[in-house]
Write a protein that holds these residues in place. Structure first.
Motif, short mmCIF file in Angstrom:
data_model
loop_
_atom_site.label_atom_id
_atom_site.label_comp_id
_atom_site.label_asym_id
_atom_site.label_seq_id
_atom_site.Cartn_x
_atom_site.Cartn_y
_atom_site.Cartn_z
N LEU A 81 16.10 1.75 13.60
CA LEU A 81 16.38 1.40 12.21
C LEU A 81 15.14 0.81 11.55
N ILE A 82 14.87 1.23 10.31
CA ILE A 82 13.81 0.67 9.47
C ILE A 82 14.46 0.15 8.21
N LEU A 83 14.16 -1.10 7.86
CA LEU A 83 14.66 -1.70 6.63
C LEU A 83 13.47 -2.06 5.74
N THR A 84 13.56 -1.75 4.44
CA THR A 84 12.51 -2.05 3.47
C THR A 84 13.15 -2.60 2.21
N ASP A 85 12.63 -3.74 1.70
CA ASP A 85 13.20 -4.27 0.46
C ASP A 85 12.30 -3.95 -0.72
N SER A 86 12.71 -4.39 -1.91
CA SER A 86 12.00 -4.05 -3.14
C SER A 86 10.63 -4.70 -3.22
N GLN A 87 10.40 -5.77 -2.43
CA GLN A 87 9.09 -6.43 -2.41
C GLN A 87 8.15 -5.80 -1.39
N ASN B 200 24.09 -2.73 -3.79
CA ASN B 200 23.60 -1.77 -4.77
C ASN B 200 22.29 -1.11 -4.34
N GLY B 201 22.10 -0.92 -3.05
CA GLY B 201 20.92 -0.21 -2.57
C GLY B 201 19.65 -1.01 -2.63
N GLU B 202 19.77 -2.36 -2.62
CA GLU B 202 18.56 -3.19 -2.69
C GLU B 202 17.68 -3.04 -1.46
N ILE B 203 18.26 -2.65 -0.35
CA ILE B 203 17.52 -2.44 0.89
C ILE B 203 17.52 -0.96 1.23
N GLU B 204 16.33 -0.40 1.43
CA GLU B 204 16.23 1.00 1.85
C GLU B 204 16.40 1.08 3.37
N CYS B 205 17.25 1.95 3.83
CA CYS B 205 17.57 2.06 5.24
C CYS B 205 17.18 3.45 5.77
N GLU B 206 16.45 3.47 6.87
CA GLU B 206 16.07 4.72 7.51
C GLU B 206 16.43 4.64 9.00
N ARG B 207 16.87 5.75 9.56
CA ARG B 207 17.20 5.79 10.97
C ARG B 207 16.33 6.85 11.65
N TYR B 208 16.13 6.68 12.94
CA TYR B 208 15.40 7.67 13.73
C TYR B 208 15.89 7.57 15.17
N LEU C 263 0.82 -1.21 0.00
CA LEU C 263 0.00 0.00 0.00
C LEU C 263 0.85 1.26 0.00
N ARG C 264 2.01 1.20 0.64
CA ARG C 264 2.89 2.38 0.65
C ARG C 264 3.32 2.75 -0.77
N GLN C 265 3.46 1.74 -1.62
CA GLN C 265 3.81 2.03 -3.02
C GLN C 265 2.63 2.60 -3.79
N VAL D 69 21.32 -5.96 12.63
CA VAL D 69 20.79 -5.97 11.27
C VAL D 69 20.27 -7.36 10.90
N SER D 70 20.97 -8.41 11.29
CA SER D 70 20.55 -9.77 10.96
C SER D 70 19.17 -10.07 11.53
N HIS D 71 18.98 -9.74 12.81
CA HIS D 71 17.69 -10.01 13.45
C HIS D 71 16.58 -9.16 12.83
N LEU D 72 16.90 -7.93 12.44
CA LEU D 72 15.88 -7.08 11.84
C LEU D 72 15.50 -7.59 10.45
N LEU D 73 16.47 -8.08 9.68
CA LEU D 73 16.16 -8.70 8.39
C LEU D 73 15.22 -9.88 8.59
N ALA D 74 15.50 -10.70 9.60
CA ALA D 74 14.64 -11.85 9.87
C ALA D 74 13.23 -11.42 10.20
N LYS D 75 13.07 -10.35 10.98
CA LYS D 75 11.74 -9.85 11.32
C LYS D 75 10.99 -9.38 10.09
N ALA D 76 11.73 -8.89 9.10
CA ALA D 76 11.09 -8.43 7.85
C ALA D 76 10.79 -9.58 6.90
#
Length: 586
Positions: free
Chosen positions: A526-532, A570-578, A56-58, A553-560
């Protein structure tokens, strides 16, 4: 809490004793179309909603604002069509707190009828609990005389607003098309929802449309049309057929044939409303209104509707949904027989600004472990729309923290019925501290004996901080899908933590190695978002358990839902910090 006497389906469901005690239609396809275990079901729905929210974000920049008035969603087993349905339900989450009733119309797969059938039940049961039926609305649509009970076999009275509506229990006994929508609705709208479950058999588009017009209501009501598309054609051909059907629906070309969509009768009824408008509607709503309000206020002309395709898939796509405006995913096997699915949304008065008060929040998060669960609607937080500033974590003080913790406590006490003092109500606390009316994003975390008891939050500010904290406190106590609601007896055992988030900022890193080198342990969320569209977050507090950036990062990838070992350059994962300012009770 509403309590019902549960009866199992048998040949005598019309018995008067059962009507008097309250017949609850039991779940017929739990364990087949979706998990019968409550915990497994909640986990599956939240996982699929996470997927829908990410898609939906897309899509949202191209969609109207506000809550859709109606959606078309598939009704196959969740493993096949759940993600396609979840895309529409993620959109309906905008209406949480506003929507109180869902009119669900599905087809008749098992027991054919002539007309549109309600049942004599007072509720439908699922593993998530029993959902009350708006029986009064059914009676009004049928135009029954005073005190006339619903009996299976009766028809609408002559001149009734829904002339083709009938009462028929057998067609509901084992039908899945309506039932599979209810757990999603329970999750999206919460425990205060009522439903009107209907099976549409042989009926003209206008007849089904008249039933919808009679039950249309106002902003408290959504219409759920339950339908799959083509059945058991080779996928290459099925996609062609389905795309033609989707195009016909999108362009309001009546009628859709049952060979193209098993829910053609319900779909045609909705299209009839979109074509003819609501000029014949009775506008029966579930809220109290004056005679003047109940007149033409919900009777727009047909051009005031906006119908949009959201996404489409087939049972051969392994849950991958292709968004509107984008090409379909690659086929696993073009010759595999498949069932087609699509989700649509309809906005009422989309061009007149009605519904603009509902913000497009897709950033709420369930739990500090980062499971997205957009549970909020900005309509309740209108004050944030006019706020000149955003309260950031960096600007907060110890005094702010004391007020925020007190506000969270007050909201939970009020929800549990433990405090009826007007001076300690959340609204009064907010009025006493004007800075709470500034826009802000927060998490509220509850623990009991050191163990997580509930956590709900929002990543980006979209309403007033005071409203955000008080609502998240109640949701953490009552609506975190991982836990049963907090009881009044538990309240003294709770420890409360309120976290105020700064605005997420995109990190200019294109590789995992650079991300791990750049992260500031103990400081960065940290927020991680992939192309899917898979997305997850960790609050800065998680650094206490995972102090090493690579492990973090490993545990956060697993949660996603991404492999923990996944590496990128090559920027396949979008990274945001807060950043977060957290206040906890000691």
């Amino acid at each position: 809490m509403v309590h019902f006497d549960i009866f199992h389906e048998n040949s005598d469901v019309r018995d008067s004793d059962k009507r008097q005690q309250g017949y609850v239609r039991p779940a017929a396809v739990a364990g087949a179309f979706y998990p019968a275990d409550r915990t497994r079901l909640k986990h599956l729905i939240n996982t699929q909603l996470d997927y829908g929210r990410a898609l939906l974000r897309q899509l949202e920049p191209q969609l109207p604002v506000g809550v859709p008035k109606a959606v078309i969603v598939p009704h196959a087993g969740y493993m096949y069509s759940g993600t396609t349905a979840a895309l529409a339900y993620a959109l309906l989450e905008r209406g949480r707190g506003v929507v109180k009733r869902a009119v669900i119309v599905g087809p008749t797969h098992r027991v054919a009828v002539r007309g549109i059938a309600c049942s004599t039940a007072i509720a439908f049961a699922t593993p998530l609990g029993a959902v009350p039926i708006d029986v009064d609305a059914e009676r009004k649509a049928l135009e029954l005389v005073a005190d006339e009970p619903l009996r299976s076999g009766i028809h609408a009275h002559p001149g009734a607003p829904a002339s083709a509506m009938i009462v028929n229990d057998p067609t509901h006994a084992q039908e899945h098309a309506v039932e599979v929508q209810i757990p999603f609705l329970q999750t999206v709208f919460g425990p205060n929802l009522t439903i009107v479950p209907l099976n549409a058999g042989d009926a003209s588009p206008e007849e089904v449309g008249d039933v919808l017009r009679a039950l249309w209501g106002g902003p408290e009501t959504v219409i759920i049309i339950s339908s799959d598309l083509s059945h058991y054609h080779p996928e290459a051909y099925a996609r062609q057929l389905d795309d033609e059907t989707i195009d016909n629906i999108a362009h309001l070309r009546l009628p859709i044939h049952p060979r193209r969509a098993c829910g053609a009768y319900p779909i045609n009824g909705l299209l009839d409303v979109l074509v003819r408008g609501l000029k014949t509607a009775q506008c029966e709503t579930t809220r109290e209104t004056s005679d003047e309000e109940e007149g033409d206020s919900h009777k727009p002309s047909a051009e005031q509707f906006d119908l949009r395709l959201l996404g489409r898939s087939t049972s051969g796509d392994d849950g991958v949904v292709s968004l509107a405006g984008k090409s379909r995913s690659d086929m696993n096997d073009p010759d595999e027989p498949v069932v087609g699915y699509a989700s649509f949304a309809v906005w009422q008065n989309a061009n007149t600004g009605i519904g603009d008060a509902t913000a497009q929040n897709t950033n709420a998060v369930n739990g500090s472990d980062g499971n997205t669960t957009n549970r909020e609607t900005a309509q309740q937080g209108k004050a944030a729309d006019n706020a000149d500033e955003v309260v950031s974590g960096a600007a907060m003080t110890t005094d702010h923290g004391r007020v925020l913790l007190g506000l969270a406590r007050a909201a939970i006490r009020q929800h549990l019925g433990l405090d009826n003092k007007p001076e300690s109500a959340p609204d009064i606390i907010i009025k006493q501290h004007p800075w709470l009316n500034e826009s802000g994003a927060s998490f509220v975390t509850l623990t009991e004996h050191g163990q997580l008891r509930g956590c709900i939050g929002t990543l980006e500010a979209y309403r007033s901080l005071g409203k955000d904290v008080s609502d998240h406190a109640v949701d953490a106590a009552a609506h975190d899908p991982r836990f049963f609601p907090v009881s009044p007896e538990e309240y003294p055992l709770l420890q409360v933590e309120v976290s105020v988030l700064g605005k997420p900022m995109t990190m200019p890193v294109r590789s995992r190695t650079k991300l791990e080198q750049t992260l500031q342990p103990g400081k960065d969320g940290l927020i991680l978002t992939d192309s899917q569209g898979r997305r997850a977050t960790f609050l800065p507090q998680v650094w206490e358990q995972l102090p090493n950036p690579h492990d973090f990062v490993s545990h956060l990838l697993a949660k996603a839902g991404i492999k923990p070992s996944y590496d990128w350059n090559n920027g396949e994962i979008e990274c945001e910090r807060y950043e977060v300012t957290a206040y906890a009770e000691h």
